[in-house]
Design a protein around this motif. Sequence first.
Motif, PDB file in Angstrom:
ATOM      1  N   LEU A 196       0.826  -1.209   0.000  1.00 52.64           N
ATOM      2  CA  LEU A 196       0.000   0.000   0.000  1.00 52.64           C
ATOM      3  C   LEU A 196       0.858   1.255   0.000  1.00 52.64           C
ATOM      4  CD1 LEU A 196      -2.835  -1.044   2.478  1.00 52.64           C
ATOM      5  CD2 LEU A 196      -3.036  -0.690   0.006  1.00 52.64           C
ATOM      6  N   VAL A 197       1.988   1.219   0.700  1.00 49.87           N
ATOM      7  CA  VAL A 197       2.909   2.363   0.674  1.00 49.87           C
ATOM      8  C   VAL A 197       3.466   2.546  -0.738  1.00 49.87           C
ATOM      9  CG1 VAL A 197       5.105   3.270   1.519  1.00 49.87           C
ATOM     10  CG2 VAL A 197       3.514   2.182   3.109  1.00 49.87           C
ATOM     11  N   VAL A 198       3.850   1.443  -1.376  1.00 47.56           N
ATOM     12  CA  VAL A 198       4.359   1.517  -2.744  1.00 47.56           C
ATOM     13  C   VAL A 198       3.283   2.041  -3.685  1.00 47.56           C
ATOM     14  CG1 VAL A 198       5.239   0.162  -4.683  1.00 47.56           C
ATOM     15  CG2 VAL A 198       6.035  -0.326  -2.364  1.00 47.56           C
ATOM     16  N   SER A 229       9.634   5.710   0.458  1.00 49.21           N
ATOM     17  CA  SER A 229       8.873   4.812  -0.415  1.00 49.21           C
ATOM     18  C   SER A 229       9.759   3.702  -0.968  1.00 49.21           C
ATOM     19  CB  SER A 229       8.256   5.607  -1.563  1.00 49.21           C
ATOM     20  OG  SER A 229       7.331   6.559  -1.079  1.00 49.21           O
ATOM     21  N   PHE A 230      10.982   4.020  -1.333  1.00 55.84           N
ATOM     22  CA  PHE A 230      11.853   2.994  -1.894  1.00 55.84           C
ATOM     23  C   PHE A 230      12.379   2.048  -0.823  1.00 55.84           C
ATOM     24  CE2 PHE A 230      12.046   5.622  -5.767  1.00 55.84           C
ATOM     25  CZ  PHE A 230      11.798   4.612  -6.682  1.00 55.84           C
ATOM     26  N   ILE A 231      12.439   2.501   0.420  1.00 61.00           N
ATOM     27  CA  ILE A 231      12.761   1.575   1.515  1.00 61.00           C
ATOM     28  C   ILE A 231      11.643   0.542   1.656  1.00 61.00           C
ATOM     29  CG2 ILE A 231      13.008   1.384   4.019  1.00 61.00           C
ATOM     30  CD1 ILE A 231      14.494   4.066   3.950  1.00 61.00           C
ATOM     31  N   GLY A 286      19.480   2.170  -5.493  1.00 56.58           N
ATOM     32  CA  GLY A 286      19.875   2.935  -6.672  1.00 56.58           C
ATOM     33  C   GLY A 286      18.942   4.109  -6.917  1.00 56.58           C
ATOM     34  N   PHE A 287      17.642   3.884  -6.794  1.00 52.55           N
ATOM     35  CA  PHE A 287      16.678   4.972  -6.950  1.00 52.55           C
ATOM     36  C   PHE A 287      16.868   6.030  -5.865  1.00 52.55           C
ATOM     37  CE2 PHE A 287      14.141   2.026  -9.622  1.00 52.55           C
ATOM     38  CZ  PHE A 287      13.793   2.908 -10.643  1.00 52.55           C
ATOM     39  N   ILE A 288      17.140   5.580  -4.636  1.00 53.88           N
ATOM     40  CA  ILE A 288      17.391   6.525  -3.547  1.00 53.88           C
ATOM     41  C   ILE A 288      18.624   7.367  -3.856  1.00 53.88           C
ATOM     42  CG2 ILE A 288      18.137   6.689  -1.137  1.00 53.88           C
ATOM     43  CD1 ILE A 288      16.324   4.274  -0.556  1.00 53.88           C
TER      44      ILE A 288
END
Length: 220
Positions: free
Chosen positions: A111-113, A164-166, A207-209
């Motif tokens: 849900l966070v994603v 979000s990426f975590i 990588g996105f972070i």
Amino acid sequence: MGGLIKSSVAKKFAMALSGLFLVLFLGQHFTINFSSVISPDTFNEWSHFMGTNILVQAVLQPVLIFGVVFHFVMGIVLEIHNRKARAINYVSYKGNRNSSWMSRNMIYSGLVVLAFLGLHFYDFWVPELVHKYIEGHPEDAGRYYGELVEKFQDPIRVILYVVSFIFLMLHLLHGFSSSFQSVGWNNKYAKGLRGFTVAYAIIIPLGFIFIALYHYINNL
């Protein structure tokens, strides 16, 4: 009962396939975004291709949107089904001993994603549609890098992306490997595949972070 089991297995299989498809897209998306760190011109070139190619826009983009919606709807359906199946709680059950935190909380990390995807669409996809189809601007193959950098000048947005990426990492740590199990991948390569899925689940979100932090810090 047999029909119910088959239905549940079929749902897990379909969800696994949609998840693997989204993981494949995630890698492609990361490759394009990471090029913004190495070469702004390359990032502009690839972004322009993705934003103007008729096959990408008319076929792959709708399939991707359907895949996202389908995956999360199936996740919610399976979560409801699992909760009903666990209606009788056993006193001796210890969730942390029988499964990982990631597997027990896939619905929450998912849900966070999903919320992040809403933010991401609002940040990039919606402005792209407005730019091309509502405001009717002429094509500009060199605008993408500047737009990306501008987005990451807002520290609140950067923090939201990092968080979000975590959660995406936590989601992938269980979901990626379990997808292969759901489609029946169980052979001598399974152990090596497990190692690959763990590495992928950690490296791609980090990588996105890095991309978000790089553009924020590099343009302070």
